[in-house]
Design a protein around this motif. Structure first.
Motif, PDB file in Angstrom:
ATOM      1  N   GLU A   1       0.831  -1.211   0.000  1.00  0.00           N
ATOM      2  CA  GLU A   1       0.000   0.000   0.000  1.00  0.00           C
ATOM      3  C   GLU A   1       0.862   1.257   0.000  1.00  0.00           C
ATOM      4  N   LYS A   2       1.956   1.232   0.760  1.00  0.00           N
ATOM      5  CA  LYS A   2       2.853   2.388   0.806  1.00  0.00           C
ATOM      6  C   LYS A   2       3.427   2.692  -0.575  1.00  0.00           C
ATOM      7  N   LEU A   3       3.810   1.653  -1.287  1.00  0.00           N
ATOM      8  CA  LEU A   3       4.400   1.861  -2.610  1.00  0.00           C
ATOM      9  C   LEU A   3       3.376   2.424  -3.590  1.00  0.00           C
ATOM     10  N   ILE A   4       2.127   1.971  -3.498  1.00  0.00           N
ATOM     11  CA  ILE A   4       1.078   2.521  -4.351  1.00  0.00           C
ATOM     12  C   ILE A   4       0.908   4.017  -4.062  1.00  0.00           C
ATOM     13  N   LYS A   5       0.877   4.378  -2.776  1.00  0.00           N
ATOM     14  CA  LYS A   5       0.758   5.793  -2.396  1.00  0.00           C
ATOM     15  C   LYS A   5       1.944   6.600  -2.912  1.00  0.00           C
ATOM     16  N   CYS A   6       3.142   6.015  -2.817  1.00  0.00           N
ATOM     17  CA  CYS A   6       4.348   6.698  -3.312  1.00  0.00           C
ATOM     18  C   CYS A   6       4.257   6.949  -4.813  1.00  0.00           C
ATOM     19  N   ALA A   7       3.768   5.957  -5.550  1.00  0.00           N
ATOM     20  CA  ALA A   7       3.642   6.111  -6.999  1.00  0.00           C
ATOM     21  C   ALA A   7       2.642   7.214  -7.336  1.00  0.00           C
ATOM     22  N   ILE A   8       1.558   7.305  -6.558  1.00  0.00           N
ATOM     23  CA  ILE A   8       0.562   8.365  -6.778  1.00  0.00           C
ATOM     24  C   ILE A   8       1.202   9.741  -6.580  1.00  0.00           C
ATOM     25  N   ILE A   9       1.914   9.918  -5.471  1.00  0.00           N
ATOM     26  CA  ILE A   9       2.549  11.219  -5.192  1.00  0.00           C
ATOM     27  C   ILE A   9       3.597  11.551  -6.249  1.00  0.00           C
ATOM     28  N   SER A  10       4.353  10.531  -6.704  1.00  0.00           N
ATOM     29  CA  SER A  10       5.399  10.787  -7.699  1.00  0.00           C
ATOM     30  C   SER A  10       4.827  11.305  -9.012  1.00  0.00           C
ATOM     31  N   SER A  11       3.557  10.957  -9.298  1.00  0.00           N
ATOM     32  CA  SER A  11       2.932  11.436 -10.535  1.00  0.00           C
ATOM     33  C   SER A  11       2.688  12.939 -10.501  1.00  0.00           C
ATOM     34  N   ARG A  12       2.789  13.554  -9.300  1.00  0.00           N
ATOM     35  CA  ARG A  12       2.572  14.997  -9.154  1.00  0.00           C
ATOM     36  C   ARG A  12       3.890  15.775  -9.113  1.00  0.00           C
ATOM     37  N   ILE A  13       5.019  15.080  -9.207  1.00  0.00           N
ATOM     38  CA  ILE A  13       6.324  15.748  -9.186  1.00  0.00           C
ATOM     39  C   ILE A  13       6.821  15.906 -10.626  1.00  0.00           C
ATOM     40  N   ILE A  14       7.114  17.135 -11.029  1.00  0.00           N
ATOM     41  CA  ILE A  14       7.514  17.404 -12.415  1.00  0.00           C
ATOM     42  C   ILE A  14       8.984  17.086 -12.657  1.00  0.00           C
ATOM     43  N   ARG A  15       9.863  17.518 -11.731  1.00  0.00           N
ATOM     44  CA  ARG A  15      11.302  17.312 -11.931  1.00  0.00           C
ATOM     45  C   ARG A  15      11.978  16.972 -10.608  1.00  0.00           C
ATOM     46  N   ILE A  16      13.042  16.149 -10.677  1.00  0.00           N
ATOM     47  CA  ILE A  16      13.949  15.938  -9.558  1.00  0.00           C
ATOM     48  C   ILE A  16      15.350  16.302 -10.052  1.00  0.00           C
ATOM     49  N   ILE A  17      16.008  17.205  -9.329  1.00  0.00           N
ATOM     50  CA  ILE A  17      17.340  17.653  -9.716  1.00  0.00           C
ATOM     51  C   ILE A  17      18.375  17.016  -8.797  1.00  0.00           C
ATOM     52  N   ASP A  18      19.294  16.251  -9.385  1.00  0.00           N
ATOM     53  CA  ASP A  18      20.422  15.646  -8.664  1.00  0.00           C
ATOM     54  C   ASP A  18      21.597  16.624  -8.751  1.00  0.00           C
ATOM     55  N   GLU A  19      21.854  17.333  -7.636  1.00  0.00           N
ATOM     56  CA  GLU A  19      22.900  18.359  -7.649  1.00  0.00           C
ATOM     57  C   GLU A  19      24.292  17.788  -7.861  1.00  0.00           C
ATOM     58  N   LYS A  20      24.512  16.545  -7.396  1.00  0.00           N
ATOM     59  CA  LYS A  20      25.845  15.944  -7.493  1.00  0.00           C
ATOM     60  C   LYS A  20      26.305  15.839  -8.934  1.00  0.00           C
ATOM     61  N   LEU A  21      25.408  15.419  -9.822  1.00  0.00           N
ATOM     62  CA  LEU A  21      25.774  15.215 -11.221  1.00  0.00           C
ATOM     63  C   LEU A  21      25.131  16.240 -12.148  1.00  0.00           C
ATOM     64  N   SER A  22      24.434  17.230 -11.570  1.00  0.00           N
ATOM     65  CA  SER A  22      23.756  18.266 -12.357  1.00  0.00           C
ATOM     66  C   SER A  22      22.874  17.640 -13.437  1.00  0.00           C
TER      67      SER A  22
ATOM     68  N   GLU B   1      18.805  15.716 -14.312  1.00  0.00           N
ATOM     69  CA  GLU B   1      17.418  15.509 -13.916  1.00  0.00           C
ATOM     70  C   GLU B   1      17.151  14.012 -13.828  1.00  0.00           C
ATOM     71  N   VAL B   2      16.488  13.603 -12.756  1.00  0.00           N
ATOM     72  CA  VAL B   2      16.082  12.208 -12.571  1.00  0.00           C
ATOM     73  C   VAL B   2      14.597  12.115 -12.893  1.00  0.00           C
ATOM     74  N   ARG B   3      14.219  11.149 -13.731  1.00  0.00           N
ATOM     75  CA  ARG B   3      12.788  10.958 -14.001  1.00  0.00           C
ATOM     76  C   ARG B   3      12.045  10.821 -12.673  1.00  0.00           C
ATOM     77  N   PRO B   4      11.043  11.647 -12.410  1.00  0.00           N
ATOM     78  CA  PRO B   4      10.425  11.664 -11.078  1.00  0.00           C
ATOM     79  C   PRO B   4       9.390  10.574 -10.830  1.00  0.00           C
ATOM     80  N   THR B   5       8.841  10.012 -11.891  1.00  0.00           N
ATOM     81  CA  THR B   5       7.713   9.083 -11.737  1.00  0.00           C
ATOM     82  C   THR B   5       8.187   7.680 -11.375  1.00  0.00           C
ATOM     83  N   LEU B   6       7.615   7.141 -10.291  1.00  0.00           N
ATOM     84  CA  LEU B   6       7.945   5.806  -9.810  1.00  0.00           C
ATOM     85  C   LEU B   6       7.024   4.792 -10.479  1.00  0.00           C
ATOM     86  N   ASN B   7       7.598   3.811 -11.152  1.00  0.00           N
ATOM     87  CA  ASN B   7       6.829   2.757 -11.811  1.00  0.00           C
ATOM     88  C   ASN B   7       6.956   1.449 -11.038  1.00  0.00           C
TER      89      ASN B   7
END
Length: 340
Positions: free
Chosen positions: A3-24, A26-32
């Motif tokens: 159930e937690k993973l399903i909720k996480c996937a739902i929230i991830s669908s609302r995130i447009i971008r994730i920026i990894d500062e270490k390597l400058s 973008e990480v795909r934000p959506t959890l499949n």
């Protein structure tokens, strides 16, 4: 955990971008997620409930035209995937998709787009905006860009023989879930639902979540301390690292922040052993997942009372959890193994 993973996937669908500062980067934000489930698991019931809440789009089409859409006489007819913007997309039985549709979902999970060749001439090129994306029509091709996370389910044992599905697995957090007789009977009494706290799901899409360099270093360090997949399979760990970043970002957003912290990494790493076991194909039942979640210094008797599960059942599942190094025993108390 399921159930937690399903909720996480739902929230991830609302995130447009994730920026990894270490390597400058973008990480795909959506959890499949990819769920290998038994027959009668209640997956479609859960999907319909989430769809009623406006959190998911339950896909019942199995052809490329039904999923992506079509153009006839210059007019665009939207496919079922067009309703997935900023939502979780649920494919109940992924093995029933036709070959072109399977290749389309590979494209979707990698780049957030799906496309198909069109028959006939399109008089003019044009674009149509939809929630969470847009269509482009022209030059013999229909293309849909859509921001969505996905859950793929199957009860078929033949999925590992399908080259497209094997490729899909590398882009998903995989869970191999079994179901006991007790679980099946409880499912018939209660149904399968997901308890959703609307407060943790952002009403509007979140433009950017940032992963600071020092937090990423901590994440990589903790991942290296508990490796179960052979070191030769380094490609797995690069994909897994991105999933841990996505889960960290989800936790940050759920608590109202847009910068990933150590507490967010700690949340993500609770799923790390399961991620590895999913890759290795180990089966773990939903009862085991519930027991694992509750293992916070409780005895068998206390767990039985808390979860409403007979003590003999607790002992049976606990043995497997210990063998998988997910739980540790101290005296008569059981603790979930944490990377921290």
């Amino acid at each position: 955990m399921f159930e937690k993973l399903i909720k996480c996937a739902i929230i991830s669908s609302r995130i447009i971008r994730i920026i990894d500062e270490k390597l400058s980067r973008e990480v795909r934000p959506t959890l499949n997620l990819f769920i290998k489930k038994p027959f009668g698991f209640g997956f479609s019931t859960m999907a319909r409930e989430l769809e009623k809440l406006g959190l998911a789009n339950y896909i019942n089409d199995f052809s490329i035209a039904g999923i992506v859409g079509s153009v006839r006489g210059g007019r665009l007819y939207e496919g079922s995937l067009a309703s997935s913007g900023y939502k979780l997309t649920i494919f109940d039985e992924v093995m029933m998709l036709d070959s072109k549709a399977k290749k389309a979902i590979l494209e979707l999970t990698e780049s957030g787009t799906v496309s198909r060749d069109l028959q006939g001439f399109v008089e003019r090129e044009y674009r149509k905006d939809i929630t969470g994306g847009y269509y482009t029509v022209g030059r013999g091709k229909l293309r849909l860009e859509i921001h969505t996370s996905c859950v793929f389910g199957t009860a078929s044992d033949a999925y590992l023989q399908d080259p497209d599905i094997k490729m899909l697995l590398s882009r998903c957090f995989c869970l191999h879930i079994g179901m006991s007789v007790e679980e099946a009977l409880r499912l018939k009494r209660e149904g399968r639902t997901i308890d959703i706290d609307s407060k943790i799901i952002p009403e509007e899409p979140v433009d950017k979540v940032v992963l600071p360099e020092e937090v990423n270093d901590l994440l990589l360090e903790k991942m290296q301390e508990d490796t179960r997949v052979d070191e030769e399979e380094g490609g797995y760990y690069t994909r897994c690292h991105d999933d841990m970043i996505r889960l960290s970002a989800v936790h940050a957003v759920a608590r109202g922040d847009t910068v990933i912290s150590e507490k967010d990494v700690k949340f993500a790493l609770q799923f790390y052993p399961l991620h590895q076991l999913g890759y290795l194909g180990t089966q773990i039942s939903t009862t085991s997942l519930k027991i694992l979640e509750a293992c916070r210094g409780l005895s068998v008797k206390e767990l039985s009372k808390k979860l409403g599960i007979p003590e003999r059942t607790i002992r049976y599942h606990m043995q497997k959890l210990i063998e998988l190094r997910l739980v540790a025993r101290v005296g008569n108390k059981y603790f979930r193994v944490s990377p921290f």
